[in-house]
Write a protein that holds these residues in place. Structure first.
Motif, PDB file in Angstrom:
ATOM      1  N   ALA A 261       7.177 -18.848   8.242  1.00 53.31           N
ATOM      2  CA  ALA A 261       6.584 -17.603   8.725  1.00 53.31           C
ATOM      3  C   ALA A 261       5.176 -18.077   9.542  1.00 53.31           C
ATOM      4  CB  ALA A 261       6.269 -16.640   7.428  1.00 53.31           C
ATOM      5  N   ARG A 262       4.517 -19.138   9.045  1.00 51.15           N
ATOM      6  CA  ARG A 262       3.257 -19.581   9.385  1.00 51.15           C
ATOM      7  C   ARG A 262       3.483 -19.914  10.927  1.00 51.15           C
ATOM      8  NH1 ARG A 262      -1.076 -20.048   6.466  1.00 51.15           N
ATOM      9  NH2 ARG A 262       0.234 -20.639   4.830  1.00 51.15           N
ATOM     10  N   GLN A 263       4.500 -20.796  11.215  1.00 50.81           N
ATOM     11  CA  GLN A 263       4.725 -21.347  12.616  1.00 50.81           C
ATOM     12  C   GLN A 263       5.172 -19.986  13.457  1.00 50.81           C
ATOM     13  OE1 GLN A 263       7.870 -23.964  11.974  1.00 50.81           O
ATOM     14  NE2 GLN A 263       6.806 -25.574  10.933  1.00 50.81           N
ATOM     15  N   ILE A 264       5.926 -19.105  12.987  1.00 53.79           N
ATOM     16  CA  ILE A 264       6.307 -18.125  13.699  1.00 53.79           C
ATOM     17  C   ILE A 264       5.024 -17.320  14.319  1.00 53.79           C
ATOM     18  CG2 ILE A 264       7.500 -15.864  13.838  1.00 53.79           C
ATOM     19  CD1 ILE A 264       9.509 -16.868  12.049  1.00 53.79           C
ATOM     20  N   LYS A 265       4.182 -17.044  13.045  1.00 52.70           N
ATOM     21  CA  LYS A 265       2.921 -16.230  13.404  1.00 52.70           C
ATOM     22  C   LYS A 265       2.115 -16.993  14.488  1.00 52.70           C
ATOM     23  CE  LYS A 265      -0.290 -13.223  12.817  1.00 52.70           C
ATOM     24  NZ  LYS A 265      -0.056 -11.687  13.532  1.00 52.70           N
ATOM     25  N   SER A 266       1.753 -18.452  14.261  1.00 54.21           N
ATOM     26  CA  SER A 266       1.077 -19.169  15.353  1.00 54.21           C
ATOM     27  C   SER A 266       1.732 -19.176  16.687  1.00 54.21           C
ATOM     28  CB  SER A 266       1.100 -20.633  14.880  1.00 54.21           C
ATOM     29  OG  SER A 266       2.484 -21.393  14.501  1.00 54.21           O
TER      30      SER A 266
ATOM     31  N   ARG B 299       2.905 -10.614  16.468  1.00 52.62           N
ATOM     32  CA  ARG B 299       4.026 -10.201  15.356  1.00 52.62           C
ATOM     33  C   ARG B 299       3.574  -9.868  14.276  1.00 52.62           C
ATOM     34  NH1 ARG B 299       9.708 -13.113  16.176  1.00 52.62           N
ATOM     35  NH2 ARG B 299      10.209 -11.351  15.580  1.00 52.62           N
ATOM     36  N   SER B 300       3.787  -8.513  13.767  1.00 47.62           N
ATOM     37  CA  SER B 300       3.290  -8.204  12.267  1.00 47.62           C
ATOM     38  C   SER B 300       4.075  -8.772  11.294  1.00 47.62           C
ATOM     39  CB  SER B 300       3.716  -6.399  12.273  1.00 47.62           C
ATOM     40  OG  SER B 300       5.085  -6.307  12.224  1.00 47.62           O
ATOM     41  N   LEU B 301       3.831  -8.656   9.879  1.00 45.98           N
ATOM     42  CA  LEU B 301       4.236  -9.112   8.701  1.00 45.98           C
ATOM     43  C   LEU B 301       5.805  -8.587   8.605  1.00 45.98           C
ATOM     44  CD1 LEU B 301       2.692  -9.572   5.226  1.00 45.98           C
ATOM     45  CD2 LEU B 301       5.021  -8.251   5.632  1.00 45.98           C
ATOM     46  N   SER B 302       5.827  -7.389   8.955  1.00 46.55           N
ATOM     47  CA  SER B 302       7.178  -6.892   8.661  1.00 46.55           C
ATOM     48  C   SER B 302       8.302  -7.674   9.926  1.00 46.55           C
ATOM     49  CB  SER B 302       7.372  -5.402   8.811  1.00 46.55           C
ATOM     50  OG  SER B 302       8.640  -4.884   8.824  1.00 46.55           O
ATOM     51  N   GLU B 303       7.702  -7.621  11.165  1.00 47.93           N
ATOM     52  CA  GLU B 303       8.561  -8.298  11.933  1.00 47.93           C
ATOM     53  C   GLU B 303       8.955  -9.759  11.811  1.00 47.93           C
ATOM     54  OE1 GLU B 303       6.924  -5.694  16.215  1.00 47.93           O
ATOM     55  OE2 GLU B 303       5.944  -7.664  15.481  1.00 47.93           O
ATOM     56  N   VAL B 304       7.838 -10.644  11.202  1.00 50.75           N
ATOM     57  CA  VAL B 304       8.114 -11.974  10.781  1.00 50.75           C
ATOM     58  C   VAL B 304       9.228 -11.826   9.641  1.00 50.75           C
ATOM     59  CG1 VAL B 304       7.142 -13.883  10.066  1.00 50.75           C
ATOM     60  CG2 VAL B 304       5.877 -12.762  11.695  1.00 50.75           C
TER      61      VAL B 304
ATOM     62  N   ARG C 237       9.451  -9.566   2.943  1.00 50.20           N
ATOM     63  CA  ARG C 237       8.136  -9.048   3.470  1.00 50.20           C
ATOM     64  C   ARG C 237       7.298  -8.896   2.086  1.00 50.20           C
ATOM     65  NH1 ARG C 237       5.582  -4.326   2.932  1.00 50.20           N
ATOM     66  NH2 ARG C 237       6.942  -3.720   1.385  1.00 50.20           N
ATOM     67  N   GLN C 238       8.020  -8.757   0.856  1.00 56.89           N
ATOM     68  CA  GLN C 238       6.987  -8.804  -0.710  1.00 56.89           C
ATOM     69  C   GLN C 238       6.891 -10.173  -0.803  1.00 56.89           C
ATOM     70  OE1 GLN C 238       6.066  -6.290  -2.055  1.00 56.89           O
ATOM     71  NE2 GLN C 238       7.026  -4.591  -1.535  1.00 56.89           N
ATOM     72  N   LEU C 239       7.408 -11.196  -0.423  1.00 62.61           N
ATOM     73  CA  LEU C 239       7.157 -12.589  -0.476  1.00 62.61           C
ATOM     74  C   LEU C 239       6.134 -12.941   0.394  1.00 62.61           C
ATOM     75  CD1 LEU C 239       9.513 -15.758  -0.996  1.00 62.61           C
ATOM     76  CD2 LEU C 239       7.617 -15.751   0.633  1.00 62.61           C
ATOM     77  N   LEU C 240       5.840 -12.585   1.546  1.00 59.92           N
ATOM     78  CA  LEU C 240       4.723 -13.064   2.382  1.00 59.92           C
ATOM     79  C   LEU C 240       3.517 -12.061   2.229  1.00 59.92           C
ATOM     80  CD1 LEU C 240       6.524 -13.113   6.042  1.00 59.92           C
ATOM     81  CD2 LEU C 240       6.021 -15.040   4.328  1.00 59.92           C
ATOM     82  N   GLU C 241       3.685 -10.835   1.534  1.00 65.67           N
ATOM     83  CA  GLU C 241       2.701 -10.069   1.161  1.00 65.67           C
ATOM     84  C   GLU C 241       1.914 -10.655   0.074  1.00 65.67           C
ATOM     85  OE1 GLU C 241       3.078  -5.861  -0.458  1.00 65.67           O
ATOM     86  OE2 GLU C 241       2.280  -5.477   1.695  1.00 65.67           O
TER      87      GLU C 241
END
Length: 506
Positions: free
Chosen positions: A182-187, A192-197, A213-217
């Protein structure tokens, strides 16, 4: 109790809905399927703390307007409970296939959300609505849920999702790997939003979108220094939204509110819009229907400017001298003539009918637009303005009839007069709401009959109103109480409007 086909349905909490259910069960399959979808939509948009007329609930489920003659108000929380069981009862005899409207069986949802079926059963006890689904190849019906049902329950109970959805089923190594991905996708894609990732990870890993989604949050909440989405905030609470709405009404712009709260203007706009919709859902809009409202040109006829006030043949007598000036000014306004008054009553009820129709036609939350909500609010505001004029038109009759109840019919400014006016005030408000302008009885006669009945009750309960009223309160204090009612009804604004309109042109 959780729904099981081998157990009887529990009794509904709202007797009017229990009385309507047998007629709904007797409808054809396609109509019952339509009722299920409309009941689901009503369930997800209903405010649990609000109160709703029986006619409104039945209209939202069936799509047909009808006066059931039941004045009781149903509490939103009880209606939501009953709607789930109405959907259950209709679904047992209606062949709704799996995958229709995004519905899936419980086993499928268990895999997608990484929870067991017992968790979903507990969620149904807490308010998750369900359907009975018929397999396309035939066989026994099974309980399932639509995507909208899962999303609505998640929005209402985020703490249950956070506690239950799949954290314990992901080992530490897998959790760390998913977080790094998720960190790589965001970088690579900062927008992109949390839900999209989470959706991207769900498609790549085969796990549930909500689980990821809950895991990342949860990761960002537990380790803010290493947060993948540091700018993301938790949803606004009801108290925060109420504070923002108060400031917005006071003149603060969306940009100012967004900057002060650290949210985007889109989030602030959506929160305020949702609050306006909830307020409209709670609003009672009873109206007296007329065949004129169903004409093709009804909007053109009733939404044009109201006719000017026409003085009555006999101007009202002067209010007592000791009254506050604002109260005297309201009671001294001449009433419009019978034809103008009838026209205003028709306009008043058409505006409420139009507002109720526009409110019932509001699209789902995701498709809601500001102009849809503003159209309903505009009708409600127009109806409120006309109502103020109608109440003001009844005040001369109220004052005249109250004076005639005093001993000797002498004009008086004592406490007995104001006490009768206070007793007649709710009668005037009720008469304005219930008067049928399509009939042959003029409003002043309709109001007078109801007012005489009220005065008879008051005088029977207190045969010496003057002496007892003087012992209980002073005339000045009672006049101030009456002025409070007038102020709450917005009649001071009406008085200013009429006074300014009657000034001669320079």
């Amino acid at each position: 109790m959780s729904p099981r086909s081998s157990q009887p349905d529990p009794p509904l909490r709202c007797a009017p809905l229990a009385a309507l259910l047998p007629a709904w069960l007797a409808l054809p399959d396609d109509r019952r399927a339509e009722l299920i979808r409309r009941a689901e939509q009503l369930h997800d948009t209903m405010d649990p703390a609000g109160t709703f007329p029986v006619d409104y609930v039945a209209f939202r489920v069936t799509g047909y307007r009808r006066d059931y003659g039941d004045p009781s108000l149903l509490v939103g929380d009880a209606v939501k409970h009953d709607l789930r069981w109405v959907i259950d009862a209709l679904g047992r005899v209606t062949p709704l296939p799996i995958d229709e409207d995004g519905s899936r069986a419980v086993d499928d949802w268990s895999m997608r959300l990484n929870v067991n079926s017992r968790t979903l059963r507990r969620w149904r006890d807490r308010g998750l609505r369900w359907r009975w689904l018929a397999p396309r190849g035939g066989g026994r019906r099974r309980i399932g849920h639509t995507v909208g049902a899962i999303e609505h329950f998640r929005d209402e109970h985020p703490e249950l999702f956070e506690h239950a959805v799949g954290f314990s089923q992901i080992d530490d190594a897998t959790r760390a790997e998913l977080i790094e991905q998720a960190r790589q996708i965001k970088s690579r894609q900062p927008g992109r939003s949390l839900s999209e990732v989470a959706q991207h990870l769900a498609e790549a890993s085969g796990r549930g979108h909500e689980t990821l989604r809950q895991l990342l949050e949860k990761h960002d909440q537990q380790d803010p220094d290493a947060a993948i989405f540091p700018d993301r905030r938790r949803p606004l609470t009801a108290q925060q939204t109420r504070h923002l709405a108060r400031r917005h009404r006071a003149g603060a712009s969306l940009a100012t509110l967004a900057a002060d709260s650290g949210r985007s203007t889109a989030i602030i706009h959506r929160a305020l819009l949702d609050r306006r919709v909830r307020a409209l859902r709670r609003l009672r809009l009873p109206f007296v229907d007329s065949a004129l409202f169903h004409r093709p040109d009804a909007a053109e006829v009733f939404l044009r400017a109201s006719p000017p006030a026409v003085p009555a043949e006999h101007p009202p007598s002067s209010p007592p001298e000791h009254w506050p000036a604002a109260l005297r000014a309201v009671f001294a306004v001449p009433a419009p003539g019978p034809d103008a008054l009838r026209s205003r009553f028709l306009t008043f009820n058409f505006l409420k009918s139009s507002a109720a129709e526009l409110r019932d036609a509001l699209p789902p939350k995701r498709e809601l637009r500001t102009r849809d909500v503003a159209a309903v609010e505009q009708r409600v505001q127009q109806a409120s303005r006309v109502k103020r004029h109608l109440i003001a038109a009844g005040l001369p009759e109220l004052l005249s009839l109250a004076r005639r109840q005093l001993p000797g019919h002498e004009p008086s400014g004592d406490a007995a007069l104001v006490r009768l006016l206070l007793a007649g005030w709710p009668v005037l408000l009720a008469a304005v709401e219930s008067y049928n302008a399509s009939g042959n009885v003029p409003f002043h006669r309709y109001f007078r009959n109801r007012l005489l009945q009220r005065f008879a009750i008051v005088q029977e309960a207190d045969p010496t109103p003057a002496r007892q009223a003087q012992r209980r309160d002073t005339p000045e204090r009672l006049a101030e109480a009456l002025l409070g009612h007038v102020r709450d009804a917005g009649l001071l604004v009406t008085t200013l409007t009429i006074s300014e309109a009657s000034k001669p042109s320079p």
